[in-house]
Design a protein around this motif. Structure first.
Motif, PDB file in Angstrom:
ATOM      1  N   LEU A  76      16.305   5.994  -9.884  1.00 15.73           N
ATOM      2  CA  LEU A  76      14.886   5.759 -10.170  1.00 15.73           C
ATOM      3  C   LEU A  76      13.996   6.931  -9.778  1.00 15.73           C
ATOM      4  O   LEU A  76      12.933   7.123 -10.362  1.00 15.73           O
ATOM      5  N   ALA A  77      14.396   7.697  -8.777  1.00 18.95           N
ATOM      6  CA  ALA A  77      13.589   8.847  -8.376  1.00 18.95           C
ATOM      7  C   ALA A  77      13.538   9.848  -9.524  1.00 18.95           C
ATOM      8  O   ALA A  77      14.571  10.276 -10.015  1.00 18.95           O
ATOM      9  N   PRO A  78      12.341  10.246  -9.965  1.00 22.30           N
ATOM     10  CA  PRO A  78      12.248  11.161 -11.099  1.00 22.30           C
ATOM     11  C   PRO A  78      12.476  12.618 -10.733  1.00 22.30           C
ATOM     12  O   PRO A  78      12.727  13.450 -11.609  1.00 22.30           O
ATOM     13  N   THR A  79      12.394  12.952  -9.440  1.00 23.31           N
ATOM     14  CA  THR A  79      12.611  14.312  -8.959  1.00 23.31           C
ATOM     15  C   THR A  79      12.601  14.257  -7.434  1.00 23.31           C
ATOM     16  O   THR A  79      12.369  13.203  -6.849  1.00 23.31           O
ATOM     17  N   GLY A  80      12.841  15.399  -6.783  1.00 29.37           N
ATOM     18  CA  GLY A  80      12.677  15.450  -5.330  1.00 29.37           C
ATOM     19  C   GLY A  80      13.938  15.788  -4.561  1.00 29.37           C
ATOM     20  O   GLY A  80      15.043  15.801  -5.094  1.00 29.37           O
ATOM     21  N   GLY A  81      13.719  16.087  -3.295  1.00 28.64           N
ATOM     22  CA  GLY A  81      14.820  16.384  -2.389  1.00 28.64           C
ATOM     23  C   GLY A  81      14.450  15.973  -0.980  1.00 28.64           C
ATOM     24  O   GLY A  81      13.289  15.611  -0.705  1.00 28.64           O
ATOM     25  N   GLY A 102      -3.237  15.321  -0.851  1.00 26.74           N
ATOM     26  CA  GLY A 102      -2.337  14.278  -0.375  1.00 26.74           C
ATOM     27  C   GLY A 102      -2.501  13.950   1.093  1.00 26.74           C
ATOM     28  O   GLY A 102      -1.568  13.474   1.738  1.00 26.74           O
ATOM     29  N   TYR A 103      -3.688  14.179   1.647  1.00 27.59           N
ATOM     30  CA  TYR A 103      -3.908  13.849   3.059  1.00 27.59           C
ATOM     31  C   TYR A 103      -3.724  12.347   3.290  1.00 27.59           C
ATOM     32  O   TYR A 103      -4.059  11.520   2.455  1.00 27.59           O
ATOM     33  N   ASN A 104      -3.194  12.008   4.448  1.00 23.30           N
ATOM     34  CA  ASN A 104      -3.066  10.607   4.891  1.00 23.30           C
ATOM     35  C   ASN A 104      -2.352   9.731   3.857  1.00 23.30           C
ATOM     36  O   ASN A 104      -2.777   8.610   3.567  1.00 23.30           O
ATOM     37  N   ASP A 105      -1.266  10.259   3.311  1.00 27.85           N
ATOM     38  CA  ASP A 105      -0.478   9.512   2.321  1.00 27.85           C
ATOM     39  C   ASP A 105       0.448   8.553   3.068  1.00 27.85           C
ATOM     40  O   ASP A 105       1.501   8.943   3.568  1.00 27.85           O
ATOM     41  N   LEU A 106       0.035   7.299   3.153  1.00 25.72           N
ATOM     42  CA  LEU A 106       0.794   6.304   3.914  1.00 25.72           C
ATOM     43  C   LEU A 106       2.203   6.131   3.370  1.00 25.72           C
ATOM     44  O   LEU A 106       3.166   6.040   4.134  1.00 25.72           O
ATOM     45  N   GLY A 107       2.332   6.084   2.049  1.00 22.84           N
ATOM     46  CA  GLY A 107       3.647   5.899   1.460  1.00 22.84           C
ATOM     47  C   GLY A 107       4.587   7.046   1.753  1.00 22.84           C
ATOM     48  O   GLY A 107       5.742   6.845   2.138  1.00 22.84           O
ATOM     49  N   GLU A 163       0.824  -1.209   0.000  1.00 22.45           N
ATOM     50  CA  GLU A 163       0.000   0.000   0.000  1.00 22.45           C
ATOM     51  C   GLU A 163       0.865   1.269   0.000  1.00 22.45           C
ATOM     52  O   GLU A 163       0.453   2.312  -0.521  1.00 22.45           O
ATOM     53  N   CYS A 164       2.064   1.168   0.577  1.00 25.50           N
ATOM     54  CA  CYS A 164       2.974   2.322   0.625  1.00 25.50           C
ATOM     55  C   CYS A 164       3.442   2.727  -0.768  1.00 25.50           C
ATOM     56  O   CYS A 164       3.878   3.866  -0.973  1.00 25.50           O
ATOM     57  N   LEU A 165       3.385   1.800  -1.710  1.00 24.38           N
ATOM     58  CA  LEU A 165       3.886   2.074  -3.054  1.00 24.38           C
ATOM     59  C   LEU A 165       2.865   2.816  -3.910  1.00 24.38           C
ATOM     60  O   LEU A 165       3.182   3.252  -5.016  1.00 24.38           O
ATOM     61  N   LEU A 166       1.641   2.954  -3.382  1.00 24.46           N
ATOM     62  CA  LEU A 166       0.604   3.676  -4.106  1.00 24.46           C
ATOM     63  C   LEU A 166       0.734   5.168  -3.827  1.00 24.46           C
ATOM     64  O   LEU A 166       1.341   5.580  -2.849  1.00 24.46           O
ATOM     65  N   GLY A 167       0.140   5.976  -4.664  1.00 20.34           N
ATOM     66  CA  GLY A 167       0.254   7.414  -4.497  1.00 20.34           C
ATOM     67  C   GLY A 167      -1.054   8.075  -4.141  1.00 20.34           C
ATOM     68  O   GLY A 167      -2.105   7.430  -4.050  1.00 20.34           O
ATOM     69  N   THR A 168      -0.994   9.378  -3.918  1.00 21.41           N
ATOM     70  CA  THR A 168      -2.181  10.183  -3.652  1.00 21.41           C
ATOM     71  C   THR A 168      -2.208  11.361  -4.622  1.00 21.41           C
ATOM     72  O   THR A 168      -1.201  11.686  -5.263  1.00 21.41           O
ATOM     73  N   THR A 169      -3.363  12.012  -4.699  1.00 23.56           N
ATOM     74  CA  THR A 169      -3.522  13.190  -5.542  1.00 23.56           C
ATOM     75  C   THR A 169      -4.047  14.347  -4.693  1.00 23.56           C
ATOM     76  O   THR A 169      -4.283  14.191  -3.483  1.00 23.56           O
ATOM     77  N   ALA A 192       0.821  15.815  -2.302  1.00 19.36           N
ATOM     78  CA  ALA A 192       0.517  14.536  -2.948  1.00 19.36           C
ATOM     79  C   ALA A 192       1.774  13.899  -3.525  1.00 19.36           C
ATOM     80  O   ALA A 192       2.629  14.581  -4.088  1.00 19.36           O
ATOM     81  N   SER A 193       1.867  12.593  -3.387  1.00 18.43           N
ATOM     82  CA  SER A 193       3.020  11.857  -3.934  1.00 18.43           C
ATOM     83  C   SER A 193       2.768  11.388  -5.352  1.00 18.43           C
ATOM     84  O   SER A 193       3.671  10.841  -6.001  1.00 18.43           O
ATOM     85  N   LEU A 194       1.512  11.580  -5.844  1.00 11.64           N
ATOM     86  CA  LEU A 194       1.136  11.168  -7.197  1.00 11.64           C
ATOM     87  C   LEU A 194       1.483   9.696  -7.412  1.00 11.64           C
ATOM     88  O   LEU A 194       1.105   8.858  -6.613  1.00 11.64           O
ATOM     89  N   SER A 195       2.248   9.375  -8.445  1.00 10.49           N
ATOM     90  CA  SER A 195       2.569   7.962  -8.692  1.00 10.49           C
ATOM     91  C   SER A 195       4.035   7.665  -8.427  1.00 10.49           C
ATOM     92  O   SER A 195       4.585   6.712  -8.961  1.00 10.49           O
TER      93      SER A 195
END
Length: 429
Positions: free
Chosen positions: A243-248, A66-71, A57-63, A275-278
């Motif tokens: 593998l990370a497409p962006t971020g810090g 992004g509330y309660n984004d377990l991943g 479930e952690c591998l799924l994203g939110t939109t 949101a972590s999206l995908s």
């Protein structure tokens, strides 16, 4: 098919290939050391993932909000545990390493405070963040002053100068682990710890931040373990594993991370939104792979150092010196040689190998910069890449390689371009 036949098809001459094989014969013990460090760090990450119950479930994203984004929340716990921090902010909304550093600084400094760098001038793109070069929205515009103490000529810390520079306004000390565009040694975690200990004796409550870019998983310890309050880095460098497409990320003391979170999103929202999206699977999987990817990059860096050192070039660090980051600099002395080297790296890329890199006026730099990077992720410097400013001493900064074997062909190709242009120093025999 003999392996050299493939190298030959890729444009590598027999002389360049054989020189590379000679250099490699002396590197077996160094490579084994890197493998041991990678094993240690791999186990460290695995333990953190298991402790925090990473699930499918952690591998799924939110939109949206992004509330309660377990991943997202679990990933930040994994980062905190791996790097030995109280809390972490790991977000795709942090666009790059400079953004992560600016966020950490701007959220933990207030008007009237002073920022101190005890290791000389920071990386070029931070000059406008700080206001060394005037820029819209800089720390200087908000009444935050800056002071720096240069390293001594031998690369040691100027302890007397640092002691004199720390004053009642000094709120935050920034320590850049990697060399940036400077021909100075990068800093080991132990040396950073020595500096932190010295600073704490002078001003106990000062916030100490380490720019950790290019240094993650090069050693078995990280700067939080020797007293830093925050470490900051980019996900398209070591910890993203390619593998990370962006971020810090920012990891450290809970108060520092909360300050950063409320600056990234909004006062009152903090870490609750974003949101972590995908991206969650890529961020988790990249972090899991990062010790192995970093190990390959270290092997490529040491190979480059020894190959070019053998030909008489000045390299930092030297071929037999301890590694503190994945960056290898080679002083090429001329613009033509710098450009040829980068063309060789570009031509060895899996993406855009047919493109010819050219110097350009890159935002955030005070001179033209040439960059070679045929990467799966735009600007990813854990992937095979090389760059450098077109100014004296025309040093190139090589880093990355998702696999050691790709790093090897890249370095051989950089030398081949110098040979083809009659720009190589020394003899290949």
């Amino acid at each position: 098919m003999d392996v050299y036949e493939i190298y030959k098809e890729l444009g590598i001459s027999k002389e360049v290939y054989e020189l590379g094989e000679k250099v490699l014969k002396d590197l077996e013990e160094r490579f084994l050391e890197f493998d041991k460090v990678a094993e240690f760090n791999q186990l460290k990450i695995l333990r953190a993932m298991q402790k925090n119950k990473v699930s499918a479930e952690c591998l799924l994203g939110t939109t949206g909000y992004g509330y309660n984004d377990l991943g997202r929340e679990t990933l930040e716990k994994v980062y905190a545990d791996t790097f030995k921090g109280e809390d972490a902010l790991v977000r795709p909304q942090i666009t790059c390493g400079t953004h992560a550093l600016a966020l950490a600084l701007m959220s933990n400094l207030r008007p009237g405070d002073e920022l101190l760098s005890p290791v000389g001038k920071p990386y070029d793109t931070l000059e406008e963040v700080i206001g060394i070069r005037p820029s819209m929205g800089s720390l200087a515009e908000y009444g935050i002053s800056y002071r720096q103490v240069d390293l001594l000529s031998n690369g040691d810390f100027d302890f007397e100068g640092i002691k004199a520079a720390i004053n009642e306004k000094t709120k935050l000390v920034t320590i850049q682990r990697s060399k940036g565009y400077a021909m100075r040694p990068s800093l080991s975690v132990d040396r950073i710890g020595e500096l932190i200990s010295f600073i704490r004796k002078i001003k106990k409550d000062v916030i100490i931040m380490v720019d950790n870019c290019y240094g993650e998983f090069v050693e078995t310890k990280e700067p939080l373990e020797v007293g830093a309050d925050m470490i900051v880095g980019s996900l398209i460098k070591n910890p993203g594993g390619g593998l990370a497409p962006t971020g810090g990320y920012i990891v450290g003391k809970k108060e520092c991370i909360e300050n950063a979170a409320h600056r990234l999103t909004s006062p009152g929202l903090g870490k609750e939104v974003g949101a972590s999206l995908s991206m969650n699977q890529s961020l988790f999987q990249g972090f899991f792979l990062s010790p192995t990817v970093t190990c390959g990059a270290l092997k490529a860096a040491v190979f480059a150092a020894n190959l070019y050192e053998r030909l008489g070039y000045y390299v930092v660090p030297g071929g037999s010196e301890k590694r503190c980051d994945i960056i290898q600099s080679v002083e090429l002395k001329t613009a033509d040689a710098l450009i040829a080297f980068c063309k060789g790296i570009q031509a060895a890329a899996p993406v855009d190998s047919y493109v010819t890199p050219e110097p350009w006026d890159m935002p955030g730099y005070d001179s033209q910069v040439i960059m070679a990077a045929g990467a799966f992720v735009q600007g990813s410097s854990i992937e095979l890449s090389a760059d450098g400013p077109l100014k004296e001493p025309y040093a190139v900064y090589f880093q990355g390689g998702l696999t050691w074997y790709h790093g090897k062909i890249g370095i051989l190709n950089s030398l081949q371009k110098l040979v083809d242009a009659n720009l190589v120093k020394g003899t290949l025999i």
